[in-house]
Design an enzyme around this catalytic site. Structure first.
Site, PDB file in Angstrom:
ATOM      1  N   TRP A  99      54.609  84.573  19.680  1.00  7.15           N
ATOM      2  CA  TRP A  99      54.391  83.529  20.683  1.00  7.15           C
ATOM      3  C   TRP A  99      53.399  82.484  20.195  1.00  7.15           C
ATOM      4  O   TRP A  99      53.572  81.290  20.425  1.00  7.15           O
ATOM      5  CB  TRP A  99      53.941  84.140  22.019  1.00  7.15           C
ATOM      6  N   ASP A 166      47.322  80.715  25.974  1.00  6.25           N
ATOM      7  CA  ASP A 166      48.524  81.285  26.557  1.00  6.25           C
ATOM      8  C   ASP A 166      48.142  82.693  27.014  1.00  6.25           C
ATOM      9  O   ASP A 166      47.848  83.558  26.189  1.00  6.25           O
ATOM     10  CB  ASP A 166      49.629  81.341  25.491  1.00  6.25           C
ATOM     11  N   LYS A 190      55.316  88.191  33.971  1.00 10.84           N
ATOM     12  CA  LYS A 190      54.698  89.432  33.497  1.00 10.84           C
ATOM     13  C   LYS A 190      53.736  90.002  34.545  1.00 10.84           C
ATOM     14  O   LYS A 190      53.970  91.073  35.051  1.00 10.84           O
ATOM     15  CB  LYS A 190      54.038  89.217  32.150  1.00 10.84           C
TER      16      LYS A 190
HETATM   17  C1  LIG Z   1      56.793  86.072  27.513  1.00 12.13           C
HETATM   18  C2  LIG Z   1      55.825  85.226  26.810  1.00 12.13           C
HETATM   19  C3  LIG Z   1      56.077  83.860  26.578  1.00 12.13           C
HETATM   20  C4  LIG Z   1      57.379  83.196  26.937  1.00 12.13           C
HETATM   21  O1  LIG Z   1      57.382  82.855  28.238  1.00 12.13           O
HETATM   22  P1  LIG Z   1      58.587  81.989  28.864  1.00 12.13           P
HETATM   23  O2  LIG Z   1      58.111  81.905  30.273  1.00 12.13           O
HETATM   24  O3  LIG Z   1      59.833  82.785  28.686  1.00 12.13           O
HETATM   25  O4  LIG Z   1      58.650  80.692  28.183  1.00 12.13           O
HETATM   26  C5  LIG Z   1      55.098  83.125  25.965  1.00 12.13           C
HETATM   27  N1  LIG Z   1      53.930  83.665  25.587  1.00 12.13           N
HETATM   28  C6  LIG Z   1      53.657  84.972  25.787  1.00 12.13           C
HETATM   29  C7  LIG Z   1      52.349  85.531  25.356  1.00 12.13           C
HETATM   30  C8  LIG Z   1      54.598  85.795  26.404  1.00 12.13           C
HETATM   31  O5  LIG Z   1      54.332  87.091  26.600  1.00 12.13           O
END
Ligand SMILES: *Cc1c(COP(=O)(O)O)cnc(C)c1O
Length: 353
Positions: A99, A166, A190
């Protein structure tokens, strides 16, 4: 029968949230209307999004120098919104996995990107600790929890440059000084709701510093000016976000979450360390409280383990295709009993092998 869902995302939410959300689909707060059919400009929905935005800031312990937005497009859209809004000359990124890489690739389209540290050399088993942060950057970007490899920052970088994160897979799972961040974002699916909405917490003083024109839908200033309603927002997802945030608050807020999450993580990691058949993936000191990645030393035991999991009603623990093995995602809503059950299944595997 309800399964024990260890899926990495979309993932488990509190059972009470499922019940309240399904009720609201039929009749939203006795309005005689479904949450799915009310206008986003109705007073009922305005009340939902206002409460959700306020509660997000309250849980994070942030004052009114920050704004909370619920935007479309997932964390992946933030990968480009961040540089669009903040990157004028140069940004620094720390590469801690898939990511983080996707985030920095988007940023490279907008300006100079310096990768100041990477954990690639250990297969992303650790969080880099030694690096120097340039002073002449617009921001430093990190990924607080690495969902695929099961690593997590347990202390944040100390820096005077704006810090951007993020936090998709560990938002609101532990106490943290949120005021250290200028921007922190998370896809809902999540820890805080269904897929669709993306929570973005922004310190307002970081905006207005780039010279490029920013398309309206991606502009943080525009979204703030429109109170997170520039266009039709993801109304149902945001309603479920509100229910989840209220659930977190009722469970003692971030302190309550952290306590629970620590107990769950300790239980499963203790078993991973004890069980001679099992090998944990991440370095011990950087282990994630959210995503527990492990392998069976003898992969031929996977058939038996998969069968035992299925029998126990355990779902969604297959590892990410880039790592293999198993990943137990034990987000906020995961009950202790489900983690206990997984430990028992690992012990059963040992007895039967
Ligand atoms: C799941 C995840 C993403 C992707 O998220 P989307 O909402 O599908 O774009 C990005 N960063 C992390 C750390 C993730 O766990």
């Amino acid at each position: 029968m309800k399964k024990h869902n260890f899926s990495a995302g979309p993932s488990i939410l509190p059972q009470t949230v499922f019940e309240k959300a399904s009720q609201a689909v039929i009749d939203f707060e006795n309005t005689g209307l479904s949450i799915l059919e009310i206008s986003h400009r109705s007073s009922e929905f305005l009340n939902v999004i206002e409460r959700a935005r306020a509660l997000a800031l309250e849980l994070a312990g942030l004052d009114d120098s920050y704004e909370a937005l619920f935007l479309h497009g997932g964390a992946s859209t933030q990968f480009l919104s961040v540089p669009y809004n903040l990157l004028e000359n140069k940004a620094a990124y720390i590469d801690t996995g898939t990511w983080a890489n996707k985030a920095l690739k988007e940023a490279q389209m907008f300006g100079k990107v310096e990768v100041i540290a990477s954990s690639k050399d250990t297969g992303y088993r650790h969080i880099p600790k030694e690096y120097s942060i340039p002073k002449d950057i617009d921001y430093l970007h990190i990924t607080t929890n690495n969902t695929i490899y099961g690593t997590q920052y347990h202390s944040l970088p100390t820096t005077k440059v704006p810090l951007v994160a993020d936090a998709s897979s560990d938002i609101f799972s532990r106490t943290m000084d949120y005021s250290k961040f200028s921007v922190i974002y998370a896809g809902s699916q999540k820890n805080i709701g269904p897929s669709g909405s993306t929570l973005v917490l922004i310190k307002k003083d970081v905006l207005g510093k780039v010279s490029r024109k920013i398309p309206s839908i991606l502009s943080y200033e525009n979204q703030i000016g429109n109170e997170s309603m520039f266009n039709t927002p993801t109304t149902f997802s945001i309603y479920v976000n509100l229910l989840v945030l209220e659930w977190i608050q009722a469970k003692g807020g971030l302190q309550g979450m952290e306590k629970l999450n620590q107990v769950k993580a300790e239980l499963i990691y203790n078993e991973i360390d004890r069980n001679p058949l099992v090998l944990g993936y991440a370095n011990t000191e950087d282990r994630s409280l959210m995503n527990v990645v492990f392998n069976l030393k003898d992969t031929s035991a996977e058939i038996l383990f998969d069968a035992l999991c299925e029998e126990a009603g355990i779902s969604g623990i297959k590892g990410h295709r880039s790592v293999g093995g198993y990943r137990a995602s034990i987000y906020n809503a995961m009950p202790l009993e489900s983690v206990q059950l997984l430990v028992e299944v690992l012990q059963l595997l040992e007895r039967k092998s």
